[in-house]
Scaffold this active site. Sequence first.
Site, PDB file in Angstrom:
ATOM      1  N   HIS A  28       0.792  -1.227   0.000  1.00 29.17           N
ATOM      2  CA  HIS A  28       0.000   0.000   0.000  1.00 29.17           C
ATOM      3  C   HIS A  28       0.826   1.279   0.000  1.00 29.17           C
ATOM      4  CE1 HIS A  28       1.109  -0.066   4.221  1.00 29.17           C
ATOM      5  NE2 HIS A  28       0.743   1.204   4.307  1.00 29.17           N
TER       6      HIS A  28
HETATM    7  C1  UD1 Z   1      -1.520   5.963   5.618  1.00 38.37           C
HETATM    8  C2  UD1 Z   1      -0.166   6.430   6.146  1.00 38.37           C
HETATM    9  C3  UD1 Z   1       0.839   5.287   6.020  1.00 38.37           C
HETATM   10  C4  UD1 Z   1       0.320   4.043   6.708  1.00 38.37           C
HETATM   11  C5  UD1 Z   1      -1.080   3.715   6.194  1.00 38.37           C
HETATM   12  C6  UD1 Z   1      -1.649   2.564   6.972  1.00 38.37           C
HETATM   13  C7  UD1 Z   1       0.389   8.802   5.816  1.00 38.37           C
HETATM   14  C8  UD1 Z   1       1.164   9.764   4.997  1.00 38.37           C
HETATM   15  N1  UD1 Z   1       0.352   7.540   5.353  1.00 38.37           N
HETATM   16  O1  UD1 Z   1      -1.359   5.610   4.258  1.00 38.37           O
HETATM   17  O2  UD1 Z   1       2.059   5.663   6.651  1.00 38.37           O
HETATM   18  O3  UD1 Z   1       1.184   2.985   6.393  1.00 38.37           O
HETATM   19  O4  UD1 Z   1      -1.943   4.842   6.372  1.00 38.37           O
HETATM   20  O5  UD1 Z   1      -2.584   1.837   6.243  1.00 38.37           O
HETATM   21  O6  UD1 Z   1      -0.152   9.155   6.847  1.00 38.37           O
HETATM   22  N2  UD1 Z   1      -8.787   4.972   1.663  1.00 38.37           N
HETATM   23  C9  UD1 Z   1     -10.040   4.435   1.736  1.00 38.37           C
HETATM   24  N3  UD1 Z   1     -10.570   4.163   2.975  1.00 38.37           N
HETATM   25  C10 UD1 Z   1      -9.903   4.416   4.112  1.00 38.37           C
HETATM   26  C11 UD1 Z   1      -8.629   4.972   4.032  1.00 38.37           C
HETATM   27  C12 UD1 Z   1      -8.060   5.241   2.797  1.00 38.37           C
HETATM   28  O7  UD1 Z   1     -10.692   4.198   0.722  1.00 38.37           O
HETATM   29  O8  UD1 Z   1     -10.431   4.137   5.197  1.00 38.37           O
HETATM   30  C13 UD1 Z   1      -8.184   5.262   0.327  1.00 38.37           C
HETATM   31  C14 UD1 Z   1      -8.538   6.643  -0.175  1.00 38.37           C
HETATM   32  O9  UD1 Z   1      -8.631   6.619  -1.554  1.00 38.37           O
HETATM   33  C15 UD1 Z   1      -7.333   7.475   0.262  1.00 38.37           C
HETATM   34  C16 UD1 Z   1      -6.211   6.470   0.046  1.00 38.37           C
HETATM   35  O10 UD1 Z   1      -6.771   5.226   0.424  1.00 38.37           O
HETATM   36  O11 UD1 Z   1      -7.166   8.639  -0.486  1.00 38.37           O
HETATM   37  C17 UD1 Z   1      -4.975   6.725   0.830  1.00 38.37           C
HETATM   38  O12 UD1 Z   1      -5.249   6.919   2.206  1.00 38.37           O
HETATM   39  P1  UD1 Z   1      -4.166   7.679   3.145  1.00 38.37           P
HETATM   40  O13 UD1 Z   1      -4.652   7.677   4.533  1.00 38.37           O
HETATM   41  O14 UD1 Z   1      -3.694   8.951   2.535  1.00 38.37           O
HETATM   42  O15 UD1 Z   1      -2.898   6.827   2.965  1.00 38.37           O
HETATM   43  P2  UD1 Z   1      -2.588   5.369   3.280  1.00 38.37           P
HETATM   44  O16 UD1 Z   1      -2.009   4.809   2.031  1.00 38.37           O
HETATM   45  O17 UD1 Z   1      -3.730   4.707   3.924  1.00 38.37           O
HETATM   46  N1  UDP Z   2      -3.644  -5.518   8.916  1.00 36.63           N
HETATM   47  C1  UDP Z   2      -4.954  -5.946   9.106  1.00 36.63           C
HETATM   48  N2  UDP Z   2      -5.673  -6.370   8.017  1.00 36.63           N
HETATM   49  C2  UDP Z   2      -5.145  -6.399   6.752  1.00 36.63           C
HETATM   50  C3  UDP Z   2      -3.806  -5.953   6.575  1.00 36.63           C
HETATM   51  C4  UDP Z   2      -3.091  -5.514   7.674  1.00 36.63           C
HETATM   52  O1  UDP Z   2      -5.459  -5.953  10.234  1.00 36.63           O
HETATM   53  O2  UDP Z   2      -5.841  -6.789   5.809  1.00 36.63           O
HETATM   54  C5  UDP Z   2      -2.891  -5.020  10.084  1.00 36.63           C
HETATM   55  C6  UDP Z   2      -1.573  -5.709  10.325  1.00 36.63           C
HETATM   56  O3  UDP Z   2      -1.757  -6.829  11.152  1.00 36.63           O
HETATM   57  C7  UDP Z   2      -0.755  -4.627  10.996  1.00 36.63           C
HETATM   58  C8  UDP Z   2      -1.305  -3.339  10.448  1.00 36.63           C
HETATM   59  O4  UDP Z   2      -2.539  -3.666   9.808  1.00 36.63           O
HETATM   60  O5  UDP Z   2      -0.940  -4.623  12.397  1.00 36.63           O
HETATM   61  C9  UDP Z   2      -0.368  -2.734   9.460  1.00 36.63           C
HETATM   62  O6  UDP Z   2      -0.975  -1.634   8.846  1.00 36.63           O
HETATM   63  P1  UDP Z   2      -0.542  -1.071   7.444  1.00 36.63           P
HETATM   64  O7  UDP Z   2       0.214  -2.092   6.688  1.00 36.63           O
HETATM   65  O8  UDP Z   2      -1.755  -0.496   6.834  1.00 36.63           O
HETATM   66  O9  UDP Z   2       0.378   0.171   7.851  1.00 36.63           O
HETATM   67  P2  UDP Z   2       1.935   0.320   8.217  1.00 36.63           P
HETATM   68  O10 UDP Z   2       2.256  -0.632   9.303  1.00 36.63           O
HETATM   69  O11 UDP Z   2       2.715   0.107   6.972  1.00 36.63           O
HETATM   70  O12 UDP Z   2       2.040   1.748   8.646  1.00 36.63           O
END
Ligand code: UD1
Ligand code: UDP
Length: 375
Positions: free
Chosen positions: A220
Amino acid sequence: MPKRKLCFVYGTRPEIIKLSPVIKLCRKSKIPFFCIHTGQHWSYQLDRIFFKELSLPAPQYRLRIKSKAPFRQGDHTGRMLIAIEDIMLKEMPYCVIVQGDTNSALAGALTAEKISTTESYTGFHIKVAHVEAGLRSYDRTMPEETNRFIADHLSDFLFVPTAKEGKILRKEGVPGSRIYKTGNTIVDTVKQCVAVAEKESLILDKLGLSKGSYVLLTLHRQENVDSKKTFQNILKSLKEVKSALKLQVIFPMHPRTAKMLARFKLKIPRDIKVVNPMGFLDFLWLETNAALVMTDSGGVQEEACTLRIGCVTLRDNTERPETVEVGSNIIAGTNPVNIVKACKKMLKSRKKWRNPLGDGKASERILKVLMKYNR
Ligand code: UD1
Ligand code: UDP
């Protein structure tokens, strides 16, 4: 009993999961606190499901500050600052606790700091505590690197997972008196949940899987899925991994990845099983039983290390080098040849490492420090 409340600010899946043991311990110990959810994550599968599964109290304040990724990081963080400031000025907590490296964590820390700069004429001061401090990828193209660096340098309490991060912070000029080695709270969460996952998760049956018969994949990160070329490379590697290892590949797809896949009009190779993002218990049980994990996630690298499952990281660097040093993780980058090579190597390796990330008591240590000063 402390005089002023603690305030947790969080907004994303990993923050909810990693702060859950600290919040639950606060509740159990009757320490006054409140939570601000920024709304960065809002889909049920990335947000509310974890409150249910981890028996977490609902946040007192729920904002709706969704991201506009892949663009406008500043707008996202800025809207959080404005909304969080209103709440903090009303509640005036003793300390704001943020976790990790998201925009929500940065906004929580920066708002408290901005309020404290007015102390000489308002008397307002809010301390900042950073859980999972001191991690560095040294890659400034990642928004997370900027967020974690700033949050660290604003913090009064820096809770580092291992001695390594303490050393990094001291080298950057952070006074040693602010740094506390606690372990990573993900170990607390995993230890508290793995037996529940074993008892309650039906995911293996639901997906027709048996122990060791599959590779679990998550993907992601901005640098991987917002670049068409890198995303294409990773997809190509999946096809090759599947045929080289003769294992199924299970891919719970993050919404950002789904959005970028559609935008770039890319296709997932046939036979890769794509499923919706999962709840923590199902995901934890899938990790526990996987032959191998492939990921660009920070939390998943840590969980694989904790569960003694081999991990191949689809990035050029990691801010979790301890996992590589003990042999639980290989940094493969995004080139298909290197990814396949790393997967083969990791499958053959001995899974006997000692977990460097902690003993499951990080939350206790964190609250003990905060309560010592909040009298
Ligand atoms: C964010 C964090 C990243 C973390 C990740 C965990 C920042 C800069 N990034 O990235 O460090 O690893 O969360 O998962 O803070 N979206 C949905 N539903 C949701 C959330 C997101 O549809 O509930 C989609 C939307 O299109 C959104 C995109 O995902 O624009 C990105 O979401 P965003 O929170 O910016 O970044 P993540 O990739 O989730
Ligand atoms: N995770 C989850 N369901 C999923 C994928 C990940 O519960 O389908 C959990 C995973 O166990 C971990 C956390 O999400 O605890 C990691 O989040 P993510 O990879 O979104 O963010 P990052 O750790 O890279 O910031």
